[in-house]
Design a protein around this motif. Structure first.
Motif, PDB file in Angstrom:
ATOM      1  N   GLN A  24      -2.310   1.770 -60.600  1.00 30.43           N
ATOM      2  CA  GLN A  24      -3.233   2.443 -61.511  1.00 30.43           C
ATOM      3  C   GLN A  24      -3.069   1.873 -62.933  1.00 30.43           C
ATOM      4  N   TRP A  25      -1.832   1.660 -63.324  1.00 27.84           N
ATOM      5  CA  TRP A  25      -1.582   1.049 -64.633  1.00 27.84           C
ATOM      6  C   TRP A  25      -2.224  -0.334 -64.698  1.00 27.84           C
ATOM      7  N   ASP A  28      -5.897  -0.007 -65.178  1.00 31.22           N
ATOM      8  CA  ASP A  28      -6.228   0.482 -66.517  1.00 31.22           C
ATOM      9  C   ASP A  28      -6.122  -0.610 -67.579  1.00 31.22           C
ATOM     10  N   ASN A  29      -5.404  -1.676 -67.275  1.00 32.46           N
ATOM     11  CA  ASN A  29      -5.172  -2.723 -68.261  1.00 32.46           C
ATOM     12  C   ASN A  29      -5.951  -4.009 -67.974  1.00 32.46           C
TER      13      ASN A  29
END
Length: 466
Positions: A24-25, A28-29
């Motif tokens: 997920q990180w 998101d990036n």
């Protein structure tokens, strides 16, 4: 455009074990993009500053190899490419082109560096991708290096085989023409009335000349002088066939020999006898040329067989180290002659045999000698010296050329994989890496010393294989 989902990332084998919160990180990036067919994603030399996760479509990476632009790899869906953690690559080595409309996820280098600090499993997965990529690329480059070397050897061997093969074809054609003249010559010779003892004298002269093995090699000036002397004698005796003098010189005939023949066959019989002898000598010369050319082909085939070690198993065997070196020189003879390079052999023929893999050792000699030949390119007085000697418990081979040398600051790098001092397209930087690996396999050592005008590689093998 549909954004990437957790399921999309989970579908990629490399990322399947990465925890959801780290994926997920990752999402998101980064950003999801679509790229049309034919688009160049990057050019050669662009900064390597982003990571791509391929979701749909395909792209290819092309680079220059051996002077030509070649397709290196096609990247398909579920692949990860571009910048990866701990990679030392700074710029792209080729260009990337979309060959089927692509949907991909893109993350820039600063975020990847941040992931290294925050997310172990994600970093581990990306590093695994990098190591797999290095392994695949190295394997491909090693195969390319082998094919490149094989191509050079094949080109030289084809040239070396073509020369004697062409000589055989020419010789056979000329011999056929000479044989066609035999019936007419037989008619003329059959009409001669020569005493048997005179015929024996002519035969003895002819046989002694054709069987003579110590004929001196004549310079062009000596040959011209002797040919003029024979032509003068023939003119004095009314014989105008100047081809006779040219052919008789090949077998060492002198005006005195012609006088002996003349005493046995005075005119007009002399003209017939010399014509028949000339035809016989031509046939003898053509047969000799064909025999020499076919022997050269046989020698080359034998060298190829020994060079590749086709008739042996894959275990180490005791062998004469000079045999492999000489076979390698035979394989590279075309390049040596083309470069007008003088070979100096200082072999200690009393060296004990070493236990080795002959085919592997031939790769060592090929790579080092071929590099020396390339270093001597353009030189008008190139010298390649190969010396062997025993040094205590080692058998050592020294291969030295008088080329421009290797710069001092580069000498520590020349055995590194992919490092090359050659121009783009002339080498992959794996030749000396192959040499190093083979020498280590034989518990030996290889080192280099170089100054302008003298570069010497020293290869040593232990007499005790253990």
């Amino acid at each position: 455009m549909k954004n990437i989902t957790l399921a999309d990332l989970k579908a990629i084998p490399t990322l399947q074990t990465v925890p959801d919160d780290q994926l997920q990180w990752f999402m998101d990036n980064g950003e999801t993009i679509e790229v049309e067919e034919g688009t160049r994603l990057f050019e050669k030399g662009d900064p390597l500053d982003r990571t791509y996760v391929i979701l749909q479509g395909r792209m290819r990476i092309c680079a220059e190899q051996n002077g030509k632009l070649r397709e290196i790899v096609v990247i398909k869906p579920q692949a990860i490419t571009g910048y990866l953690p701990f990679s030392r690559a700074v710029n792209t080595f080729g260009y990337g082109e979309v060959i089927e409309k692509m949907r991909m996820f893109r993350v820039y280098k600063p975020q990847i560096l941040e992931a290294v600090k925050l997310h172990y499993e994600l970093t581990e997965a990306l590093v695994h991708t990098m190591t797999s990529r290095i392994r695949d690329f190295t394997s491909q480059q090693q195969q390319n290096e082998k094919m490149f070397a094989l191509g050079k050897l094949s080109a030289g061997l084809a040239h070396e085989l073509n020369n004697p093969a062409s000589a055989i074809t020419r010789g056979a054609s000329s011999l056929q023409n000479q044989v066609k003249r035999l019936p007419l010559l037989f008619k003329d010779v059959a009409s001669l009335q020569i005493a048997p003892e005179k015929i024996d004298t002519i035969n003895e002269i002819l046989i002694s000349k054709t069987q003579q093995t110590d004929r001196p090699a004549l310079t062009m000036m000596q040959r011209a002088d002797q040919e003029d002397a024979l032509n003068d004698w023939l003119n004095d005796h009314g014989i105008k066939d100047f081809e006779i003098a040219e052919n008789f010189i090949e077998f060492g005939f002198t005006p005195d020999d012609l006088e002996h023949i003349n005493h046995c066959t005075p005119m007009p019989q002399l003209n017939v006898v010399l014509g028949w002898m000339n035809n016989y000598l031509l046939e003898e010369k053509m047969v000799s040329d064909i025999k020499e050319s076919s022997g050269r082909i046989s020698e080359l085939v034998s060298s190829v067989k020994t060079f590749t070690h086709m008739d042996k198993d894959s275990s180490k065997q005791l062998l004469d180290i000079h045999s492999g070196i000489r076979n390698t020189l035979t394989m590279l003879n075309y390049k040596l002659k083309k470069g007008n390079i003088k070979i100096v052999e200082n072999f200690d023929t009393g060296l004990p045999q070493v236990k080795a893999l002959a085919g592997e050792l031939n790769q060592v000699w090929t790579n080092i000698i071929d590099n020396a030949i390339d270093a001597l390119e353009g030189s008008t007085d190139g010298i390649l010296e190969i010396r062997t000697q025993q040094d205590g418990p080692y058998v050592c081979v020294y291969i030295k050329d008088n080329g421009p040398g290797i710069p001092q600051e580069l000498q520590s790098q020349i055995f590194d994989p992919f490092f090359t001092t050659k121009d783009m397209g002339k080498g992959t930087g794996l030749g000396l890496d192959v040499v190093t690996r083979i020498i280590r396999q034989h518990n030996g050592t290889v080192k280099v010393s170089s100054i302008p005008g003298s570069t010497e590689f020293t290869v040593c093998f232990p007499l005790n294989d253990n």
